[in-house]
Scaffold this motif. Sequence first.
Motif, PDB file in Angstrom:
ATOM      1  N   PHE A   1       0.351  -2.480   5.728  1.00  0.00           N
ATOM      2  CA  PHE A   1      -0.709  -1.845   4.947  1.00  0.00           C
ATOM      3  C   PHE A   1      -0.487  -2.069   3.454  1.00  0.00           C
ATOM      4  CE2 PHE A   1      -1.708   1.514   8.403  1.00  0.00           C
ATOM      5  CZ  PHE A   1      -2.597   0.638   9.011  1.00  0.00           C
ATOM      6  N   GLY A   2       0.768  -2.051   3.026  1.00  0.00           N
ATOM      7  CA  GLY A   2       1.076  -2.239   1.612  1.00  0.00           C
ATOM      8  C   GLY A   2       0.619  -3.594   1.108  1.00  0.00           C
ATOM      9  N   GLN A   3       0.818  -4.632   1.899  1.00  0.00           N
ATOM     10  CA  GLN A   3       0.382  -5.967   1.504  1.00  0.00           C
ATOM     11  C   GLN A   3      -1.137  -6.039   1.392  1.00  0.00           C
ATOM     12  OE1 GLN A   3       2.277  -9.370   3.472  1.00  0.00           O
ATOM     13  NE2 GLN A   3       3.846  -7.985   4.240  1.00  0.00           N
TER      14      GLN A   3
ATOM     15  N   GLN B   1      -6.133  -6.388  -1.713  1.00  0.00           N
ATOM     16  CA  GLN B   1      -7.502  -5.925  -1.914  1.00  0.00           C
ATOM     17  C   GLN B   1      -7.691  -5.213  -3.254  1.00  0.00           C
ATOM     18  OE1 GLN B   1      -9.353  -4.068   1.528  1.00  0.00           O
ATOM     19  NE2 GLN B   1      -8.078  -5.252   2.937  1.00  0.00           N
ATOM     20  N   LEU B   2      -6.670  -4.506  -3.708  1.00  0.00           N
ATOM     21  CA  LEU B   2      -6.777  -3.847  -5.006  1.00  0.00           C
ATOM     22  C   LEU B   2      -6.746  -4.865  -6.144  1.00  0.00           C
ATOM     23  CD1 LEU B   2      -4.621  -0.674  -4.357  1.00  0.00           C
ATOM     24  CD2 LEU B   2      -7.031  -0.693  -5.016  1.00  0.00           C
ATOM     25  N   LEU B   3      -5.983  -5.931  -5.979  1.00  0.00           N
ATOM     26  CA  LEU B   3      -6.013  -6.993  -6.979  1.00  0.00           C
ATOM     27  C   LEU B   3      -7.406  -7.621  -7.040  1.00  0.00           C
ATOM     28  CD1 LEU B   3      -2.572  -8.788  -6.480  1.00  0.00           C
ATOM     29  CD2 LEU B   3      -3.314  -7.483  -8.474  1.00  0.00           C
ATOM     30  N   GLN B   4      -8.012  -7.823  -5.893  1.00  0.00           N
ATOM     31  CA  GLN B   4      -9.362  -8.362  -5.858  1.00  0.00           C
ATOM     32  C   GLN B   4     -10.362  -7.416  -6.528  1.00  0.00           C
ATOM     33  OE1 GLN B   4     -10.014  -9.048  -1.675  1.00  0.00           O
ATOM     34  NE2 GLN B   4      -8.817 -10.942  -1.639  1.00  0.00           N
ATOM     35  N   ALA B   5     -10.081  -6.109  -6.441  1.00  0.00           N
ATOM     36  CA  ALA B   5     -10.971  -5.117  -7.050  1.00  0.00           C
ATOM     37  C   ALA B   5     -10.726  -4.957  -8.545  1.00  0.00           C
ATOM     38  CB  ALA B   5     -10.789  -3.766  -6.348  1.00  0.00           C
TER      39      ALA B   5
ATOM     40  N   ALA C   1       9.507  -8.838  -5.043  1.00  0.00           N
ATOM     41  CA  ALA C   1       9.291  -9.801  -6.125  1.00  0.00           C
ATOM     42  C   ALA C   1       8.541 -11.024  -5.627  1.00  0.00           C
ATOM     43  CB  ALA C   1      10.637 -10.205  -6.721  1.00  0.00           C
ATOM     44  N   GLN C   2       8.873 -11.472  -4.427  1.00  0.00           N
ATOM     45  CA  GLN C   2       8.173 -12.628  -3.854  1.00  0.00           C
ATOM     46  C   GLN C   2       6.704 -12.314  -3.617  1.00  0.00           C
ATOM     47  OE1 GLN C   2       9.813 -13.956  -0.133  1.00  0.00           O
ATOM     48  NE2 GLN C   2       8.309 -15.596   0.120  1.00  0.00           N
ATOM     49  N   GLN C   3       6.438 -11.140  -3.062  1.00  0.00           N
ATOM     50  CA  GLN C   3       5.049 -10.746  -2.814  1.00  0.00           C
ATOM     51  C   GLN C   3       4.278 -10.649  -4.127  1.00  0.00           C
ATOM     52  OE1 GLN C   3       4.294  -7.409  -0.121  1.00  0.00           O
ATOM     53  NE2 GLN C   3       2.866  -6.546  -1.582  1.00  0.00           N
ATOM     54  N   ARG C   4       4.907 -10.068  -5.141  1.00  0.00           N
ATOM     55  CA  ARG C   4       4.241  -9.942  -6.437  1.00  0.00           C
ATOM     56  C   ARG C   4       3.827 -11.308  -6.967  1.00  0.00           C
ATOM     57  NH1 ARG C   4       7.025  -7.757 -12.096  1.00  0.00           N
ATOM     58  NH2 ARG C   4       5.275  -8.313 -13.453  1.00  0.00           N
TER      59      ARG C   4
END
Length: 262
Positions: A18-20, A25-29, A44-47
């Motif tokens: 869910f975190g990913q 989706q929040l970045l898209q928003a 850090a990798q995900q970021r």
Amino acid sequence: MTQLKDAVVLITGATGGFGQELTRQLLQAGSRLILTDLDGDRLAQQRAEMQQASASGEVLTDLVADLSTSEGCERLYQQVQALQTPVDILINNAGIAVFGRMDEVPPEEWERLMSINLLAPMQLSRLFGAEMIARRSGHIVNLSSAAGWVALVGLTHYSASKFGLRGFSEGLQAEVKPYNVRVTVVYPFFSRTPILQSKRYGTLAKTASPLPDRLITDPALVMSRTLRGIERNQLHVFPDRIASTIHWAKRFAPRLLNWIDI
């Protein structure tokens, strides 16, 4: 309405399933994100990967946080304070599960579960909620579960934490509403996330059947509906069909749940 664009959003458990999705989706928003999790390298990798793929939002920072203790929650709060960037939306997403008969799960395992699933959201809501009350603005989101309405065999401890989070969220909403602070609590059914591979113990680990694939939900769809509920300032969000069915059955025909094989 709660605006996601340009909102500073703190997400706990950011590297989970869910975190990913929340991050993506929040970045898209167009949100500005503070990501937290226990696994710093993965965080850090995900970021890096998600920020590169998004031209809208921004990851302000990623912070390693152990939310299994009150000291870890306080440390996270102080790290966020040092950014001098007020949090508009707190999403208490971090959570774990264990499966097993209540007397066969090691105490240290379910005590850690209760700390992460229930006590950490309470601690972080206290810390960040005080700021929101002072500003007369903010939104606290707690990820509960359909298991916060119905306790399933083998998930007694998990359900206890999610029932508790539901009650806390309802009381929290009543207390902060006069200060223009919103609360949303979300009740997804079991989704295709790593929590399905949680530790299993004892008798039930050997005899219980796996959850049928047809009942497992899509985390992208679940989080899309969750964000829509946040935007609409909904207190209770049931983001999938099974969770909604469980809720209505529990309220209006509780005996029916005894006959439903889920």
